[in-house]
Each structure stands twice: as structure tokens, then as C-alpha cells.
Design a protein around this motif. Structure first.
Motif, PDB file in Angstrom:
ATOM      1  N   LEU A 128       0.825  -1.210   0.000  1.00 24.97           N
ATOM      2  CA  LEU A 128       0.000   0.000   0.000  1.00 24.97           C
ATOM      3  C   LEU A 128       0.860   1.261   0.000  1.00 24.97           C
ATOM      4  CD1 LEU A 128      -2.848   1.224   0.112  1.00 24.97           C
ATOM      5  CD2 LEU A 128      -2.737   1.046   2.617  1.00 24.97           C
ATOM      6  N   GLY A 129       1.986   1.225   0.697  1.00 25.54           N
ATOM      7  CA  GLY A 129       2.894   2.362   0.694  1.00 25.54           C
ATOM      8  C   GLY A 129       3.452   2.632  -0.691  1.00 25.54           C
ATOM      9  N   LEU A 130       3.768   1.570  -1.442  1.00 25.30           N
ATOM     10  CA  LEU A 130       4.289   1.737  -2.792  1.00 25.30           C
ATOM     11  C   LEU A 130       3.196   2.238  -3.733  1.00 25.30           C
ATOM     12  CD1 LEU A 130       6.802   1.484  -4.517  1.00 25.30           C
ATOM     13  CD2 LEU A 130       6.204  -0.916  -4.956  1.00 25.30           C
ATOM     14  N   VAL A 131       1.954   1.829  -3.520  1.00 18.25           N
ATOM     15  CA  VAL A 131       0.844   2.387  -4.296  1.00 18.25           C
ATOM     16  C   VAL A 131       0.798   3.904  -4.101  1.00 18.25           C
ATOM     17  CG1 VAL A 131      -1.669   2.477  -4.548  1.00 18.25           C
ATOM     18  CG2 VAL A 131      -0.540   0.277  -4.213  1.00 18.25           C
ATOM     19  N   TRP A 132       0.927   4.331  -2.835  1.00 18.37           N
ATOM     20  CA  TRP A 132       0.916   5.766  -2.539  1.00 18.37           C
ATOM     21  C   TRP A 132       2.068   6.476  -3.247  1.00 18.37           C
ATOM     22  CZ3 TRP A 132       4.336   9.213  -0.492  1.00 18.37           C
ATOM     23  CH2 TRP A 132       3.829  10.476  -0.156  1.00 18.37           C
ATOM     24  N   GLU A 190       6.784  -5.858  10.608  1.00 17.99           N
ATOM     25  CA  GLU A 190       7.040  -4.590   9.919  1.00 17.99           C
ATOM     26  C   GLU A 190       7.050  -4.776   8.401  1.00 17.99           C
ATOM     27  OE1 GLU A 190      10.590  -2.853  11.395  1.00 17.99           O
ATOM     28  OE2 GLU A 190       9.790  -2.479  13.402  1.00 17.99           O
ATOM     29  N   ALA A 191       7.558  -5.920   7.938  1.00 20.86           N
ATOM     30  CA  ALA A 191       7.604  -6.185   6.502  1.00 20.86           C
ATOM     31  C   ALA A 191       6.207  -6.456   5.938  1.00 20.86           C
ATOM     32  CB  ALA A 191       8.514  -7.367   6.201  1.00 20.86           C
ATOM     33  N   GLN A 192       5.294  -6.941   6.781  1.00 22.88           N
ATOM     34  CA  GLN A 192       3.950  -7.280   6.320  1.00 22.88           C
ATOM     35  C   GLN A 192       2.935  -6.160   6.535  1.00 22.88           C
ATOM     36  OE1 GLN A 192       3.335 -10.670   8.856  1.00 22.88           O
ATOM     37  NE2 GLN A 192       4.093 -12.132   7.324  1.00 22.88           N
ATOM     38  N   GLY A 193       3.334  -5.113   7.260  1.00 24.74           N
ATOM     39  CA  GLY A 193       2.386  -4.120   7.733  1.00 24.74           C
ATOM     40  C   GLY A 193       1.616  -3.396   6.644  1.00 24.74           C
ATOM     41  N   LEU A 194       2.192  -3.264   5.448  1.00 24.26           N
ATOM     42  CA  LEU A 194       1.504  -2.590   4.353  1.00 24.26           C
ATOM     43  C   LEU A 194       1.287  -3.489   3.150  1.00 24.26           C
ATOM     44  CD1 LEU A 194       3.170   0.945   4.460  1.00 24.26           C
ATOM     45  CD2 LEU A 194       0.881   0.323   5.224  1.00 24.26           C
ATOM     46  N   ASP A 195       1.605  -4.777   3.294  1.00 24.08           N
ATOM     47  CA  ASP A 195       1.409  -5.711   2.198  1.00 24.08           C
ATOM     48  C   ASP A 195      -0.088  -5.918   1.963  1.00 24.08           C
ATOM     49  OD1 ASP A 195       0.983  -8.784   1.352  1.00 24.08           O
ATOM     50  OD2 ASP A 195       2.861  -8.041   0.525  1.00 24.08           O
ATOM     51  N   LEU A 196      -0.551  -5.658   0.749  1.00 16.65           N
ATOM     52  CA  LEU A 196      -1.987  -5.705   0.463  1.00 16.65           C
ATOM     53  C   LEU A 196      -2.589  -7.082   0.709  1.00 16.65           C
ATOM     54  CD1 LEU A 196      -1.995  -3.506  -2.769  1.00 16.65           C
ATOM     55  CD2 LEU A 196      -3.068  -2.920  -0.593  1.00 16.65           C
ATOM     56  N   ALA A 197      -1.873  -8.124   0.315  1.00 12.74           N
ATOM     57  CA  ALA A 197      -2.397  -9.481   0.503  1.00 12.74           C
ATOM     58  C   ALA A 197      -2.515  -9.819   1.988  1.00 12.74           C
ATOM     59  CB  ALA A 197      -1.505 -10.488  -0.215  1.00 12.74           C
TER      60      ALA A 197
END
Length: 493
Positions: A128-132, A190-197
Motif C-alpha cells: 500500500l505504501g508503494l501504491v501511494w 514490519e515487513a507485512q504491515g503494508l502488504d496488500l495481501a
């Protein structure tokens, strides 16, 4: 091989941008953009085949392609190809008028390709962060394109675009931070916190209060970039001042890419909060956008701004379909995204040629277009019919699908209000179209005809033909549409 397939839609436009940076814009490089757009479209088709049956392809730990991503890439490629084919003719006309220097042409070539790469990154991002980041990158790149001509109006539109979209993107960033906070407190790493899946899979563990605020900010933020009311004010100025091929990209696909981000957020919101919260937000945005578009189209005097206000209407329809939220509604939403992109590419590219020939974007300067330029007037008129959702164009089928899905879902009242507002819009645009196409030609009209390059004319006709084909049958996209709609409903991973 998988990594190459996923990264290709981003890398190909970037290579084209590098070509413009090194060699500039000249006869040999003028078609680089069209080649890159065709390459992006081919890559999207390969990804669509690779994600058949619900398969998911990943690359670099940050990119992820599923059926929904592949479908959106096809939309980007389909709209980008005619826009890039029109680029050489547009710059030649601007250079002849003394508006474009070689340095400005080089910059145009680089920025349009970076724009394509940023949109491809937005729909392929697994995070989600990369989408932003990708959506913000489109703002930075397109701000320079909106102000490409360096006139007072273009510069003012660029600044307005930057300021309003930066506010929206700032709200979206705060929403991203809150999602990350909620994810960490739900036990994600922390690595999963913004992962869309992972967010979708573990959404039920997210704190409802924090998630509710995060979703509100994300819908407002990405909705700003999608042109939804009440954060729509940048759209008519930017679309009316940007180069015609850029306007086609911004209206035809950039708005839809931002709406794609909202669809991804909605899947998480529905799992975490139930469907009602996002539904209310989207219904309010939908009806507000349709009301704004109807009010402003009635008294419009500029045909490029008319097309821009129409974009607000169509984003409102997408929001209404997403609010309904079942498989039929979301398949109709995705079909509408493609049909709207095709129609807007035809109309904005046609508007660019008209403006160069007539020297004005005023509706009153455009009387008798069908008689003065039958090909351009015909494609422009058919594009307006497509935009109004008349059969046999695909927008008729997609709007019918949204209406059919809306009544059983309990949103029949919203569908009635929306389609009542659309009747006002049809009447307003129809009146303007009659004046432009069939009205008396201005006494100062200098030329009986307007020349359209073969490549551009062919792309306009082809876009309309595809729009008609999809209105008759969606067979070529049936499987992909079903899979993408299932992902958007949260029924598929």
C-alpha cells in the motif's frame, strides 16, 4: 521469467524515457512512445494470460500481478497507444505555432513515458505504501505536463493541480500510516504491515476505530486524484490546459488508476469493518460527484472543460458501482473503466486537433464541425454518444450492469437519484453537442476542413470500434473480468 514479465510494463516506458533523454525528440525517436505503449499493452496481455485461473505473479518482493492488476494494465495500454500515436502530430502543430522548443519536446517525451511507468507501478505494487508512492509520482510528473505550454492559464492550472492533489495525497499518506499502525498492533510484522495481501488476509484483526479513520482518509486522498467530489476542483483546469494526448491519459486512465487504489482499500475495509462503512462513503462521493457534474455541465462554454466535468460524472458512476460491491457491479465498474478510457481518448485527441485548427476551445467557435471536417466531426460525435452511455457502446452495458446490481443490493434509491442526475447530464451534453456538430459555422471559420494524420485517425476509429465491440460482447475479456471482479469483491485472493 516471472520477474521479467511483471516488471516489463514498468521497465519498457522507462527505457523509452531514457531514449528521449539521450537522443531528444526527432524524426527517429518520435515514435518511441507509441512503441513503448504497444510493448506495455503486450506485457499486460501476457500478464493476463499468466494470471488466468487466479494465479498470482510476484517480483522483487514489491510487485504483484493478479487478474485485477493485469486488467488495469490493459486499460493503461489501450488508452496510452492512441495518445502516444498522437504525440508527434501534436508536437508538430505546437512547434509550427512557436509554442514548443526542442528542449520542451524532449521533456514532453520523457515525462509522458515516466507517467506511463508510474501508473504501471501503481497497479502492480504489492504494498500500500508503494501504491501511494506511485500515485504521488504521477502527480509530480503530470504537473510539469499540465504546465507544458508555460502560458499563464497552464501555469495556474498546474499549481492548482499540485496544491489540491498534494492535500489529497497528504491525507492518503496519513491513512497509510494509520493502516500500518493498526497492522502492527494486529500482530503483523514490519515487513507485512503494508502488504496488500496480508492486510486483506488479517483484516479482521485490525482495530476498528483506527481502521475506520484510515479508510476515510484513504478514500478522501485517493478520491482527490480520482476526481471525486468534494476534492474535484483541480480536474477541469488541468485537463483543459494539458496537451491533448496528456489530457487523454489523465482523464482516460489516471483517474481510474487512482480509483483502483480505492478498490484495493475497500477490500480491506469490508473485511475489517463490514461493507456498510465503505458503502456509505462511496455513495456520498458518487451522488455528490454526479450532482456537481450535472450542475456545471449545464452552463459550460468550453468543450475541453466539458469533457473534464464529464470525467467527474463517470468517476461518480464508478463509486456507485463499487458501493454496490457485488460481482456483477464490480465487473460493470471494470468494463466502465475501459469504455470510459476509450471514449475519452477519442474525445480529447479530437479536441486537440480541433483546438489547433480553430484556435479556440470555446463551444461557440465550433459550429458545423460535421460539415467542416466529416471524419473528425464524426468520431467526435460518436465519442460523445459513447460517453453519454448510448447503445451500442460499452458504457451502455456497464451502466446497465451497475443499475441491475444496485436494486437487489438495497441501493435502488441511489441508482434512481444517480440516473436522474445523468438525464440532466445527457440533456446538457446533447445540447452542447448539437451546437458543436450541427450548429451554424462561425463567420470567422477560416478553413472548410481539418486535417487529421492517418495514424491518429486510425487510432480514433479503432478505439470507437473496440468500444462498440465491448458493448455487443465482452467475450474477449469475460474470464479476466470475472477474475478481476472476484478480487475486487474480496472473494478471491
Amino acid at each position: 521469467m516471472t520477474a521479467s514479465l511483471v516488471t516489463a510494463p514498468i521497465v519498457v516506458p522507462l527505457l523509452s524515457a531514457a531514449g528521449y533523454a539521450v537522443f531528444g525528440w526527432n524524426r527517429r525517436t518520435a515514435w518511441l512512445g507509441a512503441v513503448a505503449a504497444a510493448g506495455l499493452l503486450v506485457g499486460a496481455a501476457l500478464l493476463a494470460a499468466g494470471t488466468r485461473g487466479g494465479a498470482v505473479l510476484a517480483a522483487l518482493g514489491l510487485l504483484r500481478a493478479d487478474a485485477l492488476s493485469a486488467y488495469m494494465l490493459i486499460v493503461i495500454g489501450v488508452v496510452a497507444l492512441p495518445a502516444m500515436l498522437a504525440g508527434p502530430a501534436y508536437l508538430a502543430a505546437e512547434a509550427a505555432a512557436g509554442h514548443v522548443s526542442p528542449a520542451a519536446a524532449r521533456r514532453y517525451g520523457m515525462l509522458t513515458q515516466m507517467f506511463l511507468a508510474a501508473m504501471a507501478l501503481a497497479v502492480l505494487a504489492a504494498n500500500l505504501g508503494l501504491v501511494w508512492v506511485a500515485v504521488e509520482a504521477t502527480t509530480i510528473v503530470t504537473a510539469f505536463l499540465v504546465g507544458h505550454r508555460h502560458t499563464r492559464e497552464a501555469t495556474e492550472a498546474a499549481w492548482k493541480y499540485v496544491v489540491i492533489c498534494s492535500v489529497g495525497i497528504g491525507l492518503a499518506l496519513l491513512g497509510v500510516v494509520l493502516v500500518y499502525f493498526a497492522a502492527l498492533h494486529a500482530g503483523l510484522s514490519e515487513a507485512q504491515g503494508l502488504d496488500l495481501a496480508m492486510l486483506t488476509e488479517r483484516a479482521t484483526g485490525l482495530d476498528p476505530g483506527v481502521t475506520r479513520l484510515a479508510v476515510l482518509l484513504l478514500v478522501l486522498g485517493f478520491g482527490t486524484k480520482a476526481g471525486l467530489a468534494p476534492m474535484h476542483a483541480w480536474l477541469p483546469d488541468a485537463h483543459s490546459q494539458a496537451p491533448a494526448p496528456v489530457s487523454a491519459l489523465m482523464s482516460g486512465v489516471l483517474l481510474s488508476v487512482a480509483f483502483y487504489a480505492i478498490l484495493r482499500v475497500k477490500v480491506i475495509a469490508d473485511q475489517a469493518l463490514g461493507p456498510d462503512f465503505a458503502r456509505v462513503l462511496l455513495v456520498v462521493a458518487a451522488l455528490g460527484s454526479l450532482a456537481v457534474a450535472a450542475a456545471l455541465l449545464l452552463a459550460q462554454r468550453d468543450y475541453k472543460r466539458l469533457l473534464a466535468y464529464s470525467s467527474i460524472e463517470h468517476m461518480g458512476l464508478l463509486a456507485l458501482g463499487a458501493a454496490v460491491g457485488d460481482a456483477l457491479a464490480l465487473a460493470a465498474v471494470l468494463l466502465h473503466v475501459l469504455g470510459h478510457g476509450l471514449a475519452k481518448s477519442v474525445l480529447f485527441l479530437g479536441a486537440g486537433h480541433i483546438q489547433h485548427a480553430v484556435g479556440s476551445s470555446r463551444i461557440s467557435a465550433l459550429g458545423g464541425l460535421l460539415a467542416r471536417a466529416p471524419l473528425l466531426g464524426g468520431t467526435f460525435g460518436l465519442g460523445l454518444l459513447a460517453l453519454l452511455g448510448l447503445p451500442p457502446f460499452s458504457l451502455f452495458a456497464s451502466e446497465l450492469g451497475i443499475a441491475r446490481a444496485g436494486f437487489p443490493s438495497g441501493l435502488g434509491w441511489a441508482v434512481v437519484v444517480a440516473f436522474t442526475l445523468m438525464l440532466v447530464i445527457v440533456a446538457a451534453v446533447g445540447r452542447h453537442a448539437r451546437l458543436m456538430l450541427l450548429g451554424p459555422a462561425p463567420a470567422v471559420a477560416a478553413e472548410p476542413g481539418i486535417r487529421v494524420p492517418r495514424a491518429v485517425a486510425g487510432s480514433l476509429v479503432a478505439a470507437l470500434a473496440v468500444c462498440v465491440l465491448l458493448g455487443v460482447t465482452t467475450a474477449p475479456l469475460d474470464g479476466l473480468l470475472r477474475s478481476a471482479a472476484a478480487i475486487a469483491t474480496g472473494a478471491a485472493p
